[in-house]
Design an enzyme around this catalytic site. Structure first.
Site, PDB file in Angstrom:
ATOM      1  N   SER A   1       5.210  63.850 103.085  1.00  0.00           N
ATOM      2  CA  SER A   1       3.985  62.307 103.464  1.00  0.00           C
ATOM      3  C   SER A   1       4.870  61.563 104.260  1.00  0.00           C
ATOM      4  O   SER A   1       6.065  61.321 104.481  1.00  0.00           O
ATOM      5  CB  SER A   1       4.742  62.008 101.931  1.00  0.00           C
ATOM      6  OG  SER A   1       4.298  60.296 102.014  1.00  0.00           O
TER       7      SER A   1
ATOM      8  N   ALA B   1       3.791  49.907  90.071  1.00  0.00           N
ATOM      9  CA  ALA B   1       2.928  48.697  90.566  1.00  0.00           C
ATOM     10  C   ALA B   1       1.906  49.009  89.149  1.00  0.00           C
ATOM     11  O   ALA B   1       1.334  47.207  89.249  1.00  0.00           O
ATOM     12  CB  ALA B   1       1.882  48.202  91.436  1.00  0.00           C
ATOM     13  N   GLY B   2       1.204  50.258  88.594  1.00  0.00           N
ATOM     14  CA  GLY B   2       0.715  50.549  87.724  1.00  0.00           C
ATOM     15  C   GLY B   2      -0.750  50.080  88.278  1.00  0.00           C
ATOM     16  O   GLY B   2      -1.615  50.051  87.225  1.00  0.00           O
TER      17      GLY B   2
ATOM     18  N   SER C   1      -1.852  53.394  89.861  1.00  0.00           N
ATOM     19  CA  SER C   1      -2.094  54.904  89.839  1.00  0.00           C
ATOM     20  C   SER C   1      -1.933  55.187  91.163  1.00  0.00           C
ATOM     21  O   SER C   1      -3.055  56.177  91.548  1.00  0.00           O
ATOM     22  CB  SER C   1      -3.799  54.365  89.166  1.00  0.00           C
ATOM     23  OG  SER C   1      -3.595  54.086  88.130  1.00  0.00           O
ATOM     24  N   SER C   2      -1.013  55.530  92.310  1.00  0.00           N
ATOM     25  CA  SER C   2      -1.009  55.412  93.114  1.00  0.00           C
ATOM     26  C   SER C   2      -0.805  57.134  93.165  1.00  0.00           C
ATOM     27  O   SER C   2      -1.191  58.061  93.608  1.00  0.00           O
ATOM     28  CB  SER C   2       0.614  54.784  93.855  1.00  0.00           C
ATOM     29  OG  SER C   2       1.562  55.752  93.149  1.00  0.00           O
ATOM     30  N   SER C   3      -0.178  58.213  91.920  1.00  0.00           N
ATOM     31  CA  SER C   3      -0.352  59.395  91.483  1.00  0.00           C
ATOM     32  C   SER C   3      -0.932  59.866  91.427  1.00  0.00           C
ATOM     33  O   SER C   3      -1.972  60.907  92.089  1.00  0.00           O
ATOM     34  CB  SER C   3       0.540  59.190  90.453  1.00  0.00           C
ATOM     35  OG  SER C   3      -0.251  58.864  89.156  1.00  0.00           O
TER      36      SER C   3
ATOM     37  N   GLU D   1      -1.579  66.569  85.806  1.00  0.00           N
ATOM     38  CA  GLU D   1      -0.693  65.910  85.934  1.00  0.00           C
ATOM     39  C   GLU D   1       0.038  65.865  83.969  1.00  0.00           C
ATOM     40  O   GLU D   1       1.471  65.443  84.230  1.00  0.00           O
ATOM     41  CB  GLU D   1      -1.071  63.905  85.892  1.00  0.00           C
ATOM     42  CG  GLU D   1      -0.392  63.411  85.489  1.00  0.00           C
ATOM     43  CD  GLU D   1      -0.561  61.275  86.499  1.00  0.00           C
ATOM     44  OE1 GLU D   1       0.660  61.452  86.092  1.00  0.00           O
ATOM     45  OE2 GLU D   1      -0.892  61.890  87.225  1.00  0.00           O
TER      46      GLU D   1
ATOM     47  N   ASP E   1      -7.620  57.441  85.311  1.00  0.00           N
ATOM     48  CA  ASP E   1      -6.859  56.866  86.241  1.00  0.00           C
ATOM     49  C   ASP E   1      -8.108  57.852  87.192  1.00  0.00           C
ATOM     50  O   ASP E   1      -8.010  57.183  88.903  1.00  0.00           O
ATOM     51  CB  ASP E   1      -5.489  57.166  86.466  1.00  0.00           C
ATOM     52  CG  ASP E   1      -4.729  55.768  85.718  1.00  0.00           C
ATOM     53  OD1 ASP E   1      -5.193  55.073  85.212  1.00  0.00           O
ATOM     54  OD2 ASP E   1      -3.822  56.246  85.528  1.00  0.00           O
TER      55      ASP E   1
ATOM     56  N   TYR F   1       5.380  54.387  75.658  1.00  0.00           N
ATOM     57  CA  TYR F   1       4.422  54.764  75.187  1.00  0.00           C
ATOM     58  C   TYR F   1       4.014  55.935  74.048  1.00  0.00           C
ATOM     59  O   TYR F   1       2.659  55.731  73.610  1.00  0.00           O
ATOM     60  CB  TYR F   1       4.106  55.381  76.593  1.00  0.00           C
ATOM     61  CG  TYR F   1       2.076  56.266  77.014  1.00  0.00           C
ATOM     62  CD1 TYR F   1       1.493  55.365  77.570  1.00  0.00           C
ATOM     63  CD2 TYR F   1       2.499  57.695  76.358  1.00  0.00           C
ATOM     64  CE1 TYR F   1       0.054  56.184  77.499  1.00  0.00           C
ATOM     65  CE2 TYR F   1       1.276  58.072  76.501  1.00  0.00           C
ATOM     66  CZ  TYR F   1      -0.228  57.714  76.779  1.00  0.00           C
ATOM     67  OH  TYR F   1      -1.149  57.809  77.051  1.00  0.00           O
TER      68      TYR F   1
END
Length: 388
Positions: free
Chosen positions: A71, A127-128, A130-132, A164, A176, A228
């Site tokens: 990366s 940042a919320g 959804s980079s994952s 995930e 997501d 959560y």
């Protein structure tokens, strides 16, 4: 990073790392959720849209069962793994996400072998947004093409969710990954998380001289750890108490009676009220967008924030300040987006007011002594795709 720039940059980086050109280059976007928060694990409705920010993967297949991952945004060089030895690795590094895709595909009986992959990303991490999921779906799409699997976007999304959940150990819903895989340019995506039916809803911001701003608060409060799971368990308790499979099955028209049944459990009652009203707000937003009245969704966004703040109790001072300041400065509507306790807010504004609203929010954060927020424009963009 535009597609042409992304291709050039990623291809050059792949060559620098692996000494050869990649077979192809793929991209998957981050997402912002317009409306429908915490409804996904209640079999409810969500309406995300893809961001122009993407994770780009350059990839080539390998015949030797070796998976090499690199990366541009991570330290530590190339991560090398043997695909036959992949095992679920909760709390692993960033490489657990693409490794999890290979594991999930092989677990499903798909003929996936080794690969060399290099990633570049413009999706803000933490940042919320959804980079994952962008990382997962870009990987899944690359492997789908490299190995001729012929999987449709929704199947890729489900494999990414499986990776995930089971490999990385994050109990996320399906939103997501579906947003990253299935969104289309110029539309928000209405998704029924129970049966995965979806439709593209026109979201013509430019045509109505509107903008959607994302305010990244650049904070994540520790209070969010474990919250959560608590909210999810509370929703499940509410569903059991009301005798329904999931809170999605509580009709909005019968909400008062449902809340009366939960009078002795005020915490659960509040969670139920948020989920039922939030599902209704998603349907109302879809109706207004279908009618071409984008401005009319503003009050629904703001009402959604109040519900997340007061009933679900997952907002924080920075998110509240961003929303309250934006609305006071003339925004059409605003709300927090994502899991809560930090992350980002979305703000719907008139084009002419965008600069003033941005300045007002930035100044308010400075006056409060908060970390300066990052504010950018979110145009509803395309989902995962092959670039070359």
């Amino acid at each position: 990073m535009h597609d042409h720039e992304a291709v050039t940059r990623t291809a050059e980086a792949f060559h620098a790392v692996y000494g050869t050109a990649p077979t192809g280059i793929w991209a998957a976007p981050g997402r912002v959720n317009l409306i429908g928060e915490h409804t996904d694990y209640n079999d409810g409705f969500v309406m995300p849209l893809a961001l122009p920010h993407t994770t780009v993967a350059a990839a080539s297949a390998r015949p030797d069962g070796v998976l090499r991952l690199h990366s541009g945004g991570a330290d530590g060089g190339v991560v090398e793994l043997l695909i036959d030895e992949l095992r679920p690795a909760p709390a692993g590094t960033w490489a657990a996400y693409p490794a999890g895709i290979v594991w999930a595909m092989r677990e499903a009986g798909l003929p996936v072998g080794g690969a060399d992959l290099h990633y570049e990303s413009t999706v803000p991490a933490g940042a919320g947004l959804s980079s994952s999921a962008a990382l997962e779906v870009a990987t899944a799409l690359a492997l789908n093409d490299l190995y001729g699997l012929g999987l449709d976007p929704q199947r890729l999304a489900r494999l990414a969710q499986r990776a995930e959940n089971a490999f990385v150990g994050v109990p996320c819903g399906i939103m997501d990954q579906t947003a990253a895989a299935c969104c289309t340019d110029g539309h928000a995506l209405f998704l029924d998380t129970r049966d995965l039916t979806r439709r593209q809803v026109p979201f013509d911001l430019a045509g109505e001289r509107l903008q959607l701003l994302v305010v990244d608060t650049c904070v994540k409060h520790e209070l969010g750890d474990g919250a959560y799971a608590q909210r999810r368990a509370g929703c499940e308790r509410g569903a059991r108490a009301l005798g329904v499979r999931a809170l999605r099955d509580v009709p909005y028209a019968h909400l008062s009676e449902a809340l009366d049944k939960l009078a002795d459990e005020p915490v659960v009652r509040d969670l139920v009220r948020h989920i039922v009203t939030e599902n209704h707000r998603v349907e109302e937003v879809m109706s207004r967008l279908d009618a071409g009245d984008t401005r009319a969704i503003g009050p629904l966004l703001t009402a959604g924030h109040a519900s997340l703040r007061d009933d679900f109790k997952i907002s924080c001072a920075e998110l509240d300040l961003a929303v309250d300041t934006a609305v006071a400065a003339g925004a059409v509507g605003a709300r927090m987006t994502g899991g809560g306790f930090g992350g980002s807010a979305v703000v719907l504004v008139e084009e002419a007011d965008a600069k003033a609203v941005t300045t007002a929010v930035t100044d308010a954060f400075a006056a409060a002594g908060f970390v300066p927020p990052r504010v950018f424009t979110a145009a509803p963009s395309a989902g995962a795709r092959r670039l070359v």
